[in-house]
Design an enzyme around this catalytic site. Sequence first.
Site, PDB file in Angstrom:
ATOM      1  N   HIS A  66       0.871  -1.180   0.000  1.00  0.00           N
ATOM      2  CA  HIS A  66       0.000   0.000   0.000  1.00  0.00           C
ATOM      3  C   HIS A  66       0.907   1.228   0.000  1.00  0.00           C
ATOM      4  O   HIS A  66       1.632   1.475   0.959  1.00  0.00           O
ATOM      5  CB  HIS A  66      -0.886  -0.028   1.245  1.00  0.00           C
ATOM      6  CG  HIS A  66      -2.134   0.771   1.110  1.00  0.00           C
ATOM      7  ND1 HIS A  66      -3.205   0.357   0.339  1.00  0.00           N
ATOM      8  CD2 HIS A  66      -2.488   1.967   1.627  1.00  0.00           C
ATOM      9  CE1 HIS A  66      -4.162   1.275   0.404  1.00  0.00           C
ATOM     10  NE2 HIS A  66      -3.752   2.251   1.175  1.00  0.00           N
TER      11      HIS A  66
ATOM     12  N   LYS B 141     -10.560   5.225  -4.556  1.00  0.00           N
ATOM     13  CA  LYS B 141      -9.657   6.346  -4.242  1.00  0.00           C
ATOM     14  C   LYS B 141      -8.272   5.939  -4.723  1.00  0.00           C
ATOM     15  O   LYS B 141      -7.768   4.876  -4.332  1.00  0.00           O
ATOM     16  CB  LYS B 141      -9.699   6.570  -2.734  1.00  0.00           C
ATOM     17  CG  LYS B 141      -8.576   7.394  -2.150  1.00  0.00           C
ATOM     18  CD  LYS B 141      -9.032   7.991  -0.823  1.00  0.00           C
ATOM     19  CE  LYS B 141      -8.047   7.812   0.300  1.00  0.00           C
ATOM     20  NZ  LYS B 141      -8.498   8.416   1.558  1.00  0.00           N
TER      21      LYS B 141
ATOM     22  N   LYS C 128      -4.330   6.589  -4.716  1.00  0.00           N
ATOM     23  CA  LYS C 128      -3.306   7.279  -3.930  1.00  0.00           C
ATOM     24  C   LYS C 128      -2.238   7.797  -4.887  1.00  0.00           C
ATOM     25  O   LYS C 128      -1.632   7.009  -5.635  1.00  0.00           O
ATOM     26  CB  LYS C 128      -2.671   6.323  -2.921  1.00  0.00           C
ATOM     27  CG  LYS C 128      -3.638   5.795  -1.890  1.00  0.00           C
ATOM     28  CD  LYS C 128      -4.244   6.883  -1.041  1.00  0.00           C
ATOM     29  CE  LYS C 128      -3.644   6.935   0.328  1.00  0.00           C
ATOM     30  NZ  LYS C 128      -4.385   7.871   1.217  1.00  0.00           N
TER      31      LYS C 128
ATOM     32  N   ASP D 264      -6.155  10.916  -3.573  1.00  0.00           N
ATOM     33  CA  ASP D 264      -5.580  11.430  -2.321  1.00  0.00           C
ATOM     34  C   ASP D 264      -4.088  11.659  -2.542  1.00  0.00           C
ATOM     35  O   ASP D 264      -3.338  10.708  -2.768  1.00  0.00           O
ATOM     36  CB  ASP D 264      -5.805  10.427  -1.184  1.00  0.00           C
ATOM     37  CG  ASP D 264      -5.383  10.965   0.177  1.00  0.00           C
ATOM     38  OD1 ASP D 264      -4.877  12.112   0.228  1.00  0.00           O
ATOM     39  OD2 ASP D 264      -5.565  10.257   1.193  1.00  0.00           O
TER      40      ASP D 264
ATOM     41  N   GLU E 251      -8.329  14.788  -2.342  1.00  0.00           N
ATOM     42  CA  GLU E 251      -8.058  14.828  -0.903  1.00  0.00           C
ATOM     43  C   GLU E 251      -6.646  15.365  -0.644  1.00  0.00           C
ATOM     44  O   GLU E 251      -5.678  14.929  -1.277  1.00  0.00           O
ATOM     45  CB  GLU E 251      -8.199  13.398  -0.364  1.00  0.00           C
ATOM     46  CG  GLU E 251      -7.981  13.253   1.123  1.00  0.00           C
ATOM     47  CD  GLU E 251      -8.333  11.840   1.604  1.00  0.00           C
ATOM     48  OE1 GLU E 251      -8.991  11.085   0.871  1.00  0.00           O
ATOM     49  OE2 GLU E 251      -7.924  11.492   2.713  1.00  0.00           O
TER      50      GLU E 251
ATOM     51  N   ASP F 297      -7.905  16.327   4.851  1.00  0.00           N
ATOM     52  CA  ASP F 297      -7.664  15.160   5.707  1.00  0.00           C
ATOM     53  C   ASP F 297      -6.659  15.570   6.783  1.00  0.00           C
ATOM     54  O   ASP F 297      -7.053  16.005   7.877  1.00  0.00           O
ATOM     55  CB  ASP F 297      -7.167  13.974   4.873  1.00  0.00           C
ATOM     56  CG  ASP F 297      -7.042  12.695   5.707  1.00  0.00           C
ATOM     57  OD1 ASP F 297      -7.498  12.691   6.855  1.00  0.00           O
ATOM     58  OD2 ASP F 297      -6.473  11.692   5.221  1.00  0.00           O
TER      59      ASP F 297
ATOM     60  N   LYS G  26     -11.789  10.859  11.100  1.00  0.00           N
ATOM     61  CA  LYS G  26     -11.069   9.670  11.567  1.00  0.00           C
ATOM     62  C   LYS G  26     -10.888   9.738  13.077  1.00  0.00           C
ATOM     63  O   LYS G  26     -10.443  10.770  13.595  1.00  0.00           O
ATOM     64  CB  LYS G  26      -9.667   9.604  10.941  1.00  0.00           C
ATOM     65  CG  LYS G  26      -9.672   9.501   9.439  1.00  0.00           C
ATOM     66  CD  LYS G  26      -8.281   9.445   8.855  1.00  0.00           C
ATOM     67  CE  LYS G  26      -8.412   9.389   7.347  1.00  0.00           C
ATOM     68  NZ  LYS G  26      -7.180   9.450   6.607  1.00  0.00           N
TER      69      LYS G  26
ATOM     70  N   GLU H 151     -14.829   4.964   3.796  1.00  0.00           N
ATOM     71  CA  GLU H 151     -13.754   4.190   3.138  1.00  0.00           C
ATOM     72  C   GLU H 151     -13.244   3.066   4.038  1.00  0.00           C
ATOM     73  O   GLU H 151     -12.062   2.744   3.991  1.00  0.00           O
ATOM     74  CB  GLU H 151     -12.610   5.126   2.741  1.00  0.00           C
ATOM     75  CG  GLU H 151     -11.951   5.810   3.931  1.00  0.00           C
ATOM     76  CD  GLU H 151     -10.751   6.685   3.570  1.00  0.00           C
ATOM     77  OE1 GLU H 151     -10.621   7.111   2.416  1.00  0.00           O
ATOM     78  OE2 GLU H 151      -9.947   6.939   4.490  1.00  0.00           O
TER      79      GLU H 151
HETATM   80  C1  MUC Z   1      -5.365   8.659   4.176  1.00  0.00           C
HETATM   81  O1  MUC Z   1      -4.548   9.540   4.051  1.00  0.00           O
HETATM   82  O2  MUC Z   1      -6.497   8.871   3.788  1.00  0.00           O
HETATM   83  C2  MUC Z   1      -6.850   5.976   4.138  1.00  0.00           C
HETATM   84  C3  MUC Z   1      -7.019   5.238   3.045  1.00  0.00           C
HETATM   85  C4  MUC Z   1      -5.762   5.028   2.495  1.00  0.00           C
HETATM   86  O3  MUC Z   1      -5.482   4.377   1.514  1.00  0.00           O
HETATM   87  O4  MUC Z   1      -4.843   5.687   3.202  1.00  0.00           O
HETATM   88  C5  MUC Z   1      -5.452   6.127   4.375  1.00  0.00           C
HETATM   89  C6  MUC Z   1      -4.949   7.419   4.901  1.00  0.00           C
HETATM   90 MG    MG Z   2      -6.025  10.976   3.245  1.00  0.00          MG
END
Ligand code: MUC
Ligand code: MG
Length: 392
Positions: A41, A186, A188, A217, A243, A268, A292, A346
């Site tokens: 991840h 989502k 990254k 994000d 994000e 976030d 969160k 999520e």
């Molecule tokens: C974040 O920054 O959102 C949440 C889902 C993901 O893939 O990373 C986290 C942290």
């Molecule tokens: Mg985030």
Amino acid sequence: MLDLASSAGPHATPLSGGALAGTRIERIETQIVDIPTVRQHKLSSLSTTQQNYVLVRVRTADGVEGVGEAATLGGPRWSEESVEGIKATIDTYLAPAIIGMEAAGFEAVGRTLAEAAKRNNAAKAAIESALFDAVGKTLGIPASALLGGAVRDRIRVLWTLASGDPEQEVAEAEKKLAERKHNIFKVKIGAKPAAEDMARLRRIAAALEGRAELIVDANQAWSETTALRCFDEMDEMGIALVEQPLPAWDVAGMARLRARTRVPIMADEAIFSEHDAFVVGQAAAADVVSLKLVKHGGLLGTRRVAAVAEAAGIGLYGGCLLESSVGAAAHLQVFAALPRLDWHCEHFGPQILKDDLVTAPLRFEDFHILLPQGPGLGITLDEDKVARYARG
Ligand code: MUC
Ligand code: MG
């Protein structure tokens, strides 16, 4: 007026009798657990193949055990807290401060925790989750009932694409669509140069066009100029939400960006406390906030942030830090009781882990995650699994 928290310290006067008479906190135990993920991840500033949690168990005088979890991502790199630090802070400072208090005195406990340690929000959130679990179990009601009651029993849930390889990501998304588990994804971004990320996004957006929604994000990776360039491209691609494009501190930059783009922006890392939410709201710097527990210090803190955000016209999104079913259940209890949650959630965490810590993992059905039923958080620890993944 009798002040139950500050001066009373560790032996605050019981708040209530009756069914709650036995909720005096007798013991608090912590344990680090490490669970591998099904794939790597990758975020802008970290990459991980295992999730690390601190499990917190609170035992009350009448023998009820409540459980909570503090999640981290890549050690102290997503936020400043690590599992090693969380465990030490709870064992040394937070737990001794609240032994003897009533578990049901959530606000009094919260104030005592605030006096015992600055920030350390994930540590405080894990304790508070365990208190809600214990009190819910004592009364035989779900934690959501202690928060005003659930207004939904399921929440649309998205999946995060974060391997960094667009071909793998398209295949992963196709599988999730076919299983009817997720149809919002989502992506990254931010680990690679922006042009590479945009090419990757184009590939994913083209493959899933008309069948799924995409959000991204950047985890604070971009400068304002890079973000501006990318926002135009992402608008063309139909990206639904961006994000944390800029560093958490750059609220003014987010406000300028927001004024120049049609793509909604989600805060976030920029919003931990309700004061942050107020500042971001005042600056008109975000359209949405990701909620969160690890940021807001627990279920009550999450509600406070949600209330301030809503008052500022900021929409609510149920964020995660790849929690197991324990932490995800605590989030779902508070998310279920929010009158509005327009941007869904999520909590795919339990699905990205190779294994879970509970006897009945959370259920995913028809693009939704289901609020677990039963008292407290609605989950039961699987002690064999906990023992298997416990560190050391
Ligand atoms: C974040 O920054 O959102 C949440 C889902 C993901 O893939 O990373 C986290 C942290
Ligand atoms: Mg985030």
